[in-house]
Design a protein around this motif. Structure first.
Motif, PDB file in Angstrom:
ATOM      1  N   CYS A  12       5.326   1.857 -10.870  1.00 27.60           N
ATOM      2  CA  CYS A  12       3.959   2.270 -10.592  1.00 27.60           C
ATOM      3  C   CYS A  12       3.496   1.565  -9.319  1.00 27.60           C
ATOM      4  O   CYS A  12       4.022   0.518  -8.954  1.00 27.60           O
ATOM      5  CB  CYS A  12       3.025   1.886 -11.738  1.00 27.60           C
ATOM      6  N   SER A  13       2.493   2.147  -8.685  1.00 27.87           N
ATOM      7  CA  SER A  13       1.936   1.480  -7.515  1.00 27.87           C
ATOM      8  C   SER A  13       1.205   0.216  -7.972  1.00 27.87           C
ATOM      9  O   SER A  13       0.874   0.057  -9.151  1.00 27.87           O
ATOM     10  CB  SER A  13       0.968   2.413  -6.783  1.00 27.87           C
ATOM     11  N   GLN A  14       0.934  -0.656  -7.024  1.00 32.18           N
ATOM     12  CA  GLN A  14       0.210  -1.886  -7.340  1.00 32.18           C
ATOM     13  C   GLN A  14      -1.171  -1.561  -7.904  1.00 32.18           C
ATOM     14  O   GLN A  14      -1.632  -2.212  -8.850  1.00 32.18           O
ATOM     15  CB  GLN A  14       0.090  -2.775  -6.111  1.00 32.18           C
ATOM     16  N   GLN A  16      -2.065   1.176  -9.606  1.00 31.76           N
ATOM     17  CA  GLN A  16      -1.900   1.653 -10.976  1.00 31.76           C
ATOM     18  C   GLN A  16      -1.614   0.495 -11.933  1.00 31.76           C
ATOM     19  O   GLN A  16      -2.163   0.443 -13.029  1.00 31.76           O
ATOM     20  CB  GLN A  16      -0.761   2.668 -11.059  1.00 31.76           C
ATOM     21  N   THR A 102       0.839  12.870  -7.515  1.00 27.56           N
ATOM     22  CA  THR A 102       1.826  12.297  -8.417  1.00 27.56           C
ATOM     23  C   THR A 102       2.941  13.298  -8.644  1.00 27.56           C
ATOM     24  O   THR A 102       2.773  14.490  -8.446  1.00 27.56           O
ATOM     25  CB  THR A 102       1.200  11.905  -9.764  1.00 27.56           C
TER      26      THR A 102
END
Length: 111
Positions: A12-14, A16, A102
């Motif tokens: 996941c992104s930072q 998220q 996404t």
């Protein structure tokens, strides 16, 4: 109600990850898990396959293996539409374009 989240480690992104790991409510429990979302779904499927366990603990899932996730996402899209569209009394209603950044097909099926 307690909510358990399995967060795929490093996928996941930072932003998220921070959204999911900084929840302060006592009933929300976030766990980092190794593997992708399909791999993480396997133990969840096993819990639901044990019908006695699932019934005893009133399990419910809002992930990609349950239609309720799609229903919840549909509600979010309707809410977003009515927040973005100007109030109108005439037909047709204005078009609002929603872009989902996404690769999650489950998210797009809510539209």
């Amino acid at each position: 109600m307690d909510i358990f989240v399995l967060l795929p480690r490093g996928l996941c992104s930072q932003v998220q990850e921070l959204q999911m790991t900084t929840v302060v409510e006592e009933n929300v429990h976030v766990f980092l898990a190794d593997g992708n979302s399909d791999e993480i779904d396997e133990p969840i499927k096993e819990l639901f396959a044990d019908e006695d366990f699932a019934r005893r603990h009133n399990l419910m899932s809002l992930n990609s293996i349950n239609w309720s996730r799609i229903l919840v996402q549909m509600a979010h899209y309707f809410f977003a539409y009515f927040q973005c569209a100007p109030p109108v009394d005439a037909a047709p209603l204005p078009v609002v374009e929603i872009i989902v950044p996404t690769g999650g097909g489950g998210n797009l099926t809510g539209w």
